[in-house]
Write a protein that holds these residues in place. Sequence first.
Motif, PDB file in Angstrom:
ATOM      1  N   LEU A 284     -33.252-129.790  34.586  1.00 19.26           N
ATOM      2  CA  LEU A 284     -31.939-129.429  35.125  1.00 19.26           C
ATOM      3  C   LEU A 284     -30.833-129.543  34.083  1.00 19.26           C
ATOM      4  CD1 LEU A 284     -31.605-130.818  38.762  1.00 19.26           C
ATOM      5  CD2 LEU A 284     -30.916-128.558  37.957  1.00 19.26           C
ATOM      6  N   PRO A 288     -30.207-125.517  33.672  1.00 25.63           N
ATOM      7  CA  PRO A 288     -29.854-125.549  35.097  1.00 25.63           C
ATOM      8  C   PRO A 288     -30.021-124.203  35.797  1.00 25.63           C
ATOM      9  CG  PRO A 288     -27.887-125.650  33.731  1.00 25.63           C
ATOM     10  CD  PRO A 288     -29.041-125.810  32.815  1.00 25.63           C
ATOM     11  N   GLU A 316     -28.911-136.032  39.571  1.00 24.08           N
ATOM     12  CA  GLU A 316     -28.347-135.451  38.351  1.00 24.08           C
ATOM     13  C   GLU A 316     -26.974-136.043  38.073  1.00 24.08           C
ATOM     14  OE1 GLU A 316     -28.143-134.005  35.004  1.00 24.08           O
ATOM     15  OE2 GLU A 316     -29.951-133.500  36.146  1.00 24.08           O
ATOM     16  N   VAL A 321     -23.534-130.111  35.793  1.00 26.58           N
ATOM     17  CA  VAL A 321     -24.728-129.814  36.587  1.00 26.58           C
ATOM     18  C   VAL A 321     -24.571-130.360  37.996  1.00 26.58           C
ATOM     19  CG1 VAL A 321     -27.226-130.059  36.710  1.00 26.58           C
ATOM     20  CG2 VAL A 321     -26.111-129.843  34.492  1.00 26.58           C
ATOM     21  N   ARG A 324     -22.631-127.982  40.112  1.00 28.05           N
ATOM     22  CA  ARG A 324     -23.449-126.834  40.505  1.00 28.05           C
ATOM     23  C   ARG A 324     -24.458-127.234  41.588  1.00 28.05           C
ATOM     24  NH1 ARG A 324     -25.434-123.409  35.320  1.00 28.05           N
ATOM     25  NH2 ARG A 324     -26.204-122.117  37.038  1.00 28.05           N
TER      26      ARG A 324
END
Length: 530
Positions: A284, A288, A316, A321, A324
């Motif tokens: 990730l 990602p 995460e 990230v 998102r």
Amino acid sequence: MPAQPPRAAPTGRVQARTRAPALAPWWAVRLLGETLLRLPDCTPYLGVLRVLAGWVVERARERGVPQDFGPWFWTALALPAEERADLLRRLVVADGTGGDDRFLAAAGEFLVSDARTAQPLLCAWFADDRRLPALPAATVATAAQALLYTHREGHADTLVDALVADGHERADELLSTLAEEDPGAVCRGVARWSVDPRPARRVAAVAYGLRAAPHAASGADRELLRVAAATLLSRAADAALHGGALALLVRDPVSRGRYVEQAAARFAATQDPQLTAAALGVALATHPGPVLDAFRRGLAAPGSQADDVLRVLAEETAPAVAARATAFAGELLRARPDTAGHVAAYAERRLARGGADAEVGALVRAAFRTGPPAVRAALAPLVAAPGDAPGAALRGDLLEELLREETHPDVLEALLVALVVRHDVRPGAAPGERDGHAARLRSAVLRVGTVLARGPEGGRRLDRRLAELARTVPGFAAYALAWYDEDPGVWRALVGSGGLRTIEDVAASGARTAPAGTPDAERVPSAWHS
């Protein structure tokens, strides 16, 4: 002729006959023992030796191991290694019944003297679950595990091969331990097994490669796993193992860039137990886009499991990230309202980790404004946490927003249950802390109850729910009764006679019973799970 009286036997002859029965076992032991020890090959007499081993074990229970047949005797016999190991296995349960010698120590010496031969033979002990008197918590099987583990120095490679060949669950346990504590040996084994013509060995290469990978700290070990995985991935005959091979290749930063797209495509297309969300999620931070797209496609089908994916996303920590990931959770919630419980758990984990208030707040606000009642009810516990919970300021703001607009009884009822369950009002809490929790809880319950009671059938539902909470949440009945006594005019509008009677009964007895229809193992009311 008159009968003659019987003649008395000489005294010496009587004494000899008396001593003979006592000497018989002594002579038998020495005759048997010395004869067996002098034989160049005892294999023809294995039946006798097994009976003798059984006799030693039985005798040891009351009188200890006979010195003539102690461990020294069994190690001195001319026997093949396989038969020696089997006899020692039969005899180790005699340890701890008297004497200083130990059959288990003899087995350890046998292992040290010829590890390559003895290791597979000790693995055969894994099916023996007899208890060891000398080690009450141990069995013959666990003793074998301990011996193999303790004496692996210099022979770890042959040990992992013996364990994978044995296939017993105790062999698997020991291999898992070695994958963590001696990953180099397991990684070398994986490299050998990945090119083995036997399919079972190649299956083992993937299984134990995945277990060793998190503990492979050296570049050499990681390279062994990388090469083994690439070898398996190149074989069309091993298609069933490609998911595990890709999981290994994605975990390794050296090979990740080359294989992440292939791994993402496989994750999205198949339910591969070896290429899990966690296995793909290691990429990730660096990739990602492909990972989130794979998660999105994998969860598009109704009924697909979202919990694992959202759990990975919640871990995460990189801010870009994480943002998102929260946007992904919001998209999933809109597309699949059935995932609301999983999304709520995701938001809880994000808040617990800190630093995600803005993204989580946007997700929950959007769900409260536009989501159906079932979604709002699933997210309600998120805003019902006590004041010292992570993200308390955000939770408080969201609770205020929800209470300003919410009128659906299912959502209000879920919020009420969560408020009571998540606030600690038990007598064991510190007095100051307990009083503060109780005051906040009183205010919140009053507000929610007032809104709930306004709706059709709301009063009946509120009365039933408060009674159930009194029965199931420790300490709540006493607090609810105290609130009622302090201001009966206010609470009389919310608590009916049936609910008040239940609250009084529970508060008086201090008892707590499960509500009707609730499994014994379930410690919270049913609405908590709605």
